[in-house]
Design an enzyme around this catalytic site. Structure first.
Site, PDB file in Angstrom:
ATOM      1  N   ASP A   1       9.493  -7.440  -3.875  1.00  0.00           N
ATOM      2  CA  ASP A   1       8.413  -7.705  -2.921  1.00  0.00           C
ATOM      3  C   ASP A   1       8.091  -9.189  -2.987  1.00  0.00           C
ATOM      4  OD1 ASP A   1       5.716  -7.799  -1.659  1.00  0.00           O
ATOM      5  OD2 ASP A   1       5.838  -5.612  -1.775  1.00  0.00           O
TER       6      ASP A   1
ATOM      7  N   LEU B   1       5.245 -10.391  -1.941  1.00  0.00           N
ATOM      8  CA  LEU B   1       3.788 -10.444  -2.062  1.00  0.00           C
ATOM      9  C   LEU B   1       3.115 -11.122  -0.878  1.00  0.00           C
ATOM     10  CD1 LEU B   1       3.314 -11.167  -5.884  1.00  0.00           C
ATOM     11  CD2 LEU B   1       3.467  -8.971  -4.691  1.00  0.00           C
TER      12      LEU B   1
ATOM     13  N   LYS C   1      11.845  -2.395  14.572  1.00  0.00           N
ATOM     14  CA  LYS C   1      12.106  -1.158  13.838  1.00  0.00           C
ATOM     15  C   LYS C   1      13.233  -0.363  14.489  1.00  0.00           C
ATOM     16  CE  LYS C   1       9.298  -1.055  10.300  1.00  0.00           C
ATOM     17  NZ  LYS C   1       9.790  -0.926   8.913  1.00  0.00           N
TER      18      LYS C   1
ATOM     19  N   SER D   1       9.022   3.515  12.106  1.00  0.00           N
ATOM     20  CA  SER D   1       7.681   3.582  12.680  1.00  0.00           C
ATOM     21  C   SER D   1       7.702   4.373  13.973  1.00  0.00           C
ATOM     22  CB  SER D   1       7.166   2.171  12.964  1.00  0.00           C
ATOM     23  OG  SER D   1       5.961   2.213  13.702  1.00  0.00           O
TER      24      SER D   1
ATOM     25  N   TYR E   1       0.829  -1.221   0.000  1.00  0.00           N
ATOM     26  CA  TYR E   1       0.000   0.000   0.000  1.00  0.00           C
ATOM     27  C   TYR E   1       0.858   1.263   0.000  1.00  0.00           C
ATOM     28  CZ  TYR E   1      -2.942   3.510   2.463  1.00  0.00           C
ATOM     29  OH  TYR E   1      -3.584   4.643   2.866  1.00  0.00           O
TER      30      TYR E   1
ATOM     31  N   ARG F   1      -8.981  -1.297  24.580  1.00  0.00           N
ATOM     32  CA  ARG F   1      -7.918  -2.276  24.378  1.00  0.00           C
ATOM     33  C   ARG F   1      -6.837  -2.031  25.414  1.00  0.00           C
ATOM     34  NH1 ARG F   1      -6.888  -1.510  17.991  1.00  0.00           N
ATOM     35  NH2 ARG F   1      -6.545   0.595  18.817  1.00  0.00           N
TER      36      ARG F   1
ATOM     37  N   PHE G   1       2.827   7.207  12.209  1.00  0.00           N
ATOM     38  CA  PHE G   1       1.806   6.407  12.884  1.00  0.00           C
ATOM     39  C   PHE G   1       0.839   5.791  11.870  1.00  0.00           C
ATOM     40  CE2 PHE G   1       3.240   9.244  16.250  1.00  0.00           C
ATOM     41  CZ  PHE G   1       3.280   8.425  17.363  1.00  0.00           C
TER      42      PHE G   1
ATOM     43  N   TYR H   1       7.294  -5.716  17.084  1.00  0.00           N
ATOM     44  CA  TYR H   1       7.347  -4.902  15.862  1.00  0.00           C
ATOM     45  C   TYR H   1       8.097  -3.599  16.117  1.00  0.00           C
ATOM     46  CZ  TYR H   1       5.905  -1.628  12.264  1.00  0.00           C
ATOM     47  OH  TYR H   1       5.911  -0.660  11.283  1.00  0.00           O
TER      48      TYR H   1
ATOM     49  N   GLY I   1      -3.681  -1.105  27.341  1.00  0.00           N
ATOM     50  CA  GLY I   1      -2.471  -0.371  27.005  1.00  0.00           C
ATOM     51  C   GLY I   1      -2.660   0.774  26.039  1.00  0.00           C
ATOM     52  N   ASP I   2      -3.889   0.992  25.566  1.00  0.00           N
ATOM     53  CA  ASP I   2      -4.118   2.092  24.627  1.00  0.00           C
ATOM     54  C   ASP I   2      -4.050   3.424  25.372  1.00  0.00           C
ATOM     55  OD1 ASP I   2      -4.280   1.232  22.073  1.00  0.00           O
ATOM     56  OD2 ASP I   2      -6.457   1.314  21.900  1.00  0.00           O
TER      57      ASP I   2
END
Length: 328
Positions: A31, A33, A145, A117, A11, A284, A174, A141, A286-287
């Site tokens: 890529d 895919l 990064k 990120s 994307y 959720r 973000f 994740y 930890g948000d």
């Protein structure tokens, strides 16, 4: 001369390929895919299907296409899923970056834009995130990064005195939304915009996770930035590296103000013409209430700015998603 875009069938990567072409720069895509789509790669752009973990393939691609720099997006991008799949996440994001750097060194390619990120910050307790904020990633994740940034930094230090010293920058952001081309849409099963679009297309009611946050409307506030603006910043960074101009090791691509989830939902109803009242689900774990980044450094060096309103973000994303399923 070309720029290699790893993950260029995804994307964001596909938008960067288009932005490079608009700037008069050639590109080549690699890529596997796993989450991208071959149809997202424009006609005429060389496409190599394969993994960045295949060092020989990457090095051969760099040489055959006379690559002068790499824009590195390929990786496993699902923060929540990374908690259940840490080894896969580290293999794709950390080992993948190491293999890429080794191939770049072998092929004497010395320019790198790393798509990092804002997950490297974790859940900061400040209202506005700056680049020098302590890094406390809250998922494999985010950790992968941050490790990627460290590896790139260390390689730049190690090659500083060589004829092909690595020059780089990392771009942290973000929530990327919208579309700059009706043929490219966000197909992630985890991001807010495609989740809402899929619910609306299926005749279901989108949901909000928690409405009792310490924010003006009770829903959490995040950075939402248009994918075309993100792509433009990557190209500006590539051009700055190519021109050998000074560049920071990292930039936040932030909105400065942010949008609440309820503001997004209101825009969804307004733009799509589908009237709905979102269901309210539990928070959720930890948000945080609010995470928004400043983009001042990127505005200074990369012409970074938010060029799209929330309605335009929704409209372009909705049109691209509907175009992928004619008649809906």
């Amino acid at each position: 001369m070309s720029w290699l875009v790893t993950g260029g069938a995804g994307y964001i990567g596909a938008h960067i390929v288009r932005a490079l072409a608009d700037a008069g720069l050639n590109s080549v895509v690699i890529d596997d895919l796993s989450s991208g789509h071959a149809s997202f790669v424009p006609d005429g752009v060389p496409f190599v299907q394969g993994s960045i973990l295949d060092g020989e393939l990457v090095e051969r691609t760099l040489r055959e296409h006379e690559v002068v720099g790499v824009i590195h997006l390929a990786g496993f991008k699902y923060a929540g899923v990374s908690v259940q799949r840490p080894l896969h996440t580290y293999a794709q994001n950390v080992e993948g970056t190491r293999v890429l750097l080794a191939a770049m060194q072998a092929a004497e390619v010395a320019n790198l834009v790393f798509s990092s990120s804002a997950a490297v910050y974790g859940t900061p307790d400040v209202p506005l995130v700056t680049e020098d904020l302590p890094k406390r990633p809250a998922s494999p994740y985010g950790e992968s990064k941050l490790i990627g940034e460290w590896i790139i930094r260390d390689q730049a230090i190690a090659t500083a005195a060589s004829a092909h010293a690595l020059r780089y920058t990392a771009l942290r952001y973000f929530n990327v939304v919208g579309s700059g081309d009706p043929s490219v849409y966000d197909s992630s099963p985890h991001n807010l915009f495609p989740l809402v679009f899929e619910a609306l297309l299926a005749g279901n009611t989108p949901r909000i996770n928690g409405d009792d946050y310490d924010t003006p409307d009770g829903t959490n506030v995040r950075d939402y930035v248009h994918v075309a603006d993100i792509a433009a910043a990557h190209v500006a960074a590539a051009q700055r590296l190519l021109a050998n101009r000074p560049i920071e090791p990292a930039y936040n691509l932030g909105s400065q103000n942010g949008l609440s989830v309820r503001e997004i939902m209101n825009a969804m109803a307004r733009v799509t013409g589908i009237d709905f009242t979102p269901d309210i689900a539990p928070r959720r774990p930890g948000d945080p209430d609010r995470i928004v980044a400043t983009g001042e450094l990127a505005a200074r060096d990369l012409d970074w700015k938010n060029r799209y309103t929330v309605d335009e973000m929704v409209r372009t994303g909705w049109e691209a998603r509907r175009a992928a399923t004619p008649g809906r």
